[in-house]
Enzyme design. Structure first.
Site: not given
Length: 298
Positions: A170, A178, A187, A209
């Protein structure tokens, strides 16, 4: 295309091979339908089965049905049956048994190759539909459903304690990436980690993620070492941010197969270990060794 042809007559097999091999197809001929089915099972690259109805020990209709079951494992396979008795009943029985097409034996070169061209168009479409159904659109890796399907198949092949392991990963503080740099940069971060995951075992994006890897033939200690190497490679990544290059890290949880296990339980234990890695400070690898062992992190 890879094509399996089954007929009790070697002469018929030679005739069919001579009609389609010049078009670039690879032909695998069998007089024994059971051997043909074994080859189909072991060779996923075969795209077309052409079989006579009159074969043994499995009759052609049984072979059609068995081949269709193979194709249900997300595998494109076009089945063509042949018979010297072309009538409505034979055609209906063949189609009901899983055949996609029916031709008269022996076929003409023009008809056979025309039907193979049609088969190739359908197979190409099937392959694209399977790819879309199994692929995460952002990263190109397996999506959650395909990941669990592939993991289940791997477990069925060698599900012994300590012989198959799982890693969950993760991205740490992903929301911060973000928020500070924008979703486009987020992304890029996801795709960068996915590229590293793609080189390890059966890998997929499980959502957001989070990523999963299943490692056939890998013990807990070996999987933990591989997770540690992945952690180091992620930490070394630099991606272009909104203002400057940014780094990122991942946390990892590792588990291995135990007696009476299934894939979902294997992944669940890796998830518990991943939670321990997150709550223990992030950017670390935690192997699941029972509740008492979760505090041990590398």
């Amino acid at each position: 295309m890879q094509i399996v042809v089954v007929d009790s007559s070697r002469v018929v097999l030679q005739i069919i091979a001579s009609l389609i091999e010049p078009r670039g197809h690879a032909v695998h001929a069998f007089t024994d339908s059971a051997q043909a089915l074994q080859y189909l099972s072991a060779t996923p690259s075969v795209r077309v089965l052409i079989t006579s109805v009159e074969v043994r020990p499995l009759c052609g209709l049984e072979l059609c049905w068995s081949a269709r079951l193979l194709a249900e494992e997300r595998r494109p396979l076009h089945v063509i049956t042949m018979s010297s008795a072309r009538n409505v009943r034979s055609l209906a029985e063949a189609l009901d048994s899983g055949a996609d097409d029916f031709i008269e034996k022996p076929p003409s070169a023009e008809e056979l190759n025309a039907r193979l061209r049609a088969a190739e168009r359908l197979i190409t479409l099937q392959e694209e539909l399977i790819r879309l159904a199994e692929t995460d659109p952002l990263t190109g890796s397996y999506n959650r459903r395909a990941f669990f399907d592939r993991a289940r198949i791997a477990a069925e092949q060698d599900a012994r304690p300590g012989r198959i392991s799982a890693i969950l990963a993760d991205i740490d503080h992903f929301k911060r990436i973000n928020d500070e740099h924008g979703h486009d940069v987020g992304d890029v971060a996801i795709k960068a980690v996915a590229e590293l995951i793609a080189g390890e075992g059966i890998g997929g994006r499980l959502g957001g993620e989070e990523f999963g890897i299943v490692l056939p033939g890998c013990s807990l200690a070996e999987a933990t070492d591989r997770a540690e190497r992945l952690r180091e490679r992620v930490q070394a990544l630099r991606i272009r941010g909104s203002k400057h290059a940014i780094g990122l890290t991942c946390s990892f949880g590792v588990s291995t197969w135990i007696q009476g296990d299934d894939v979902h339980a294997l992944i669940k234990r890796a998830d518990i270990a991943l939670y321990a890695a997150k709550s223990g400070g992030r950017n670390r690898v935690v192997p699941y060794q029972g509740d008492a062992g979760l505090a041990v992190a590398s």
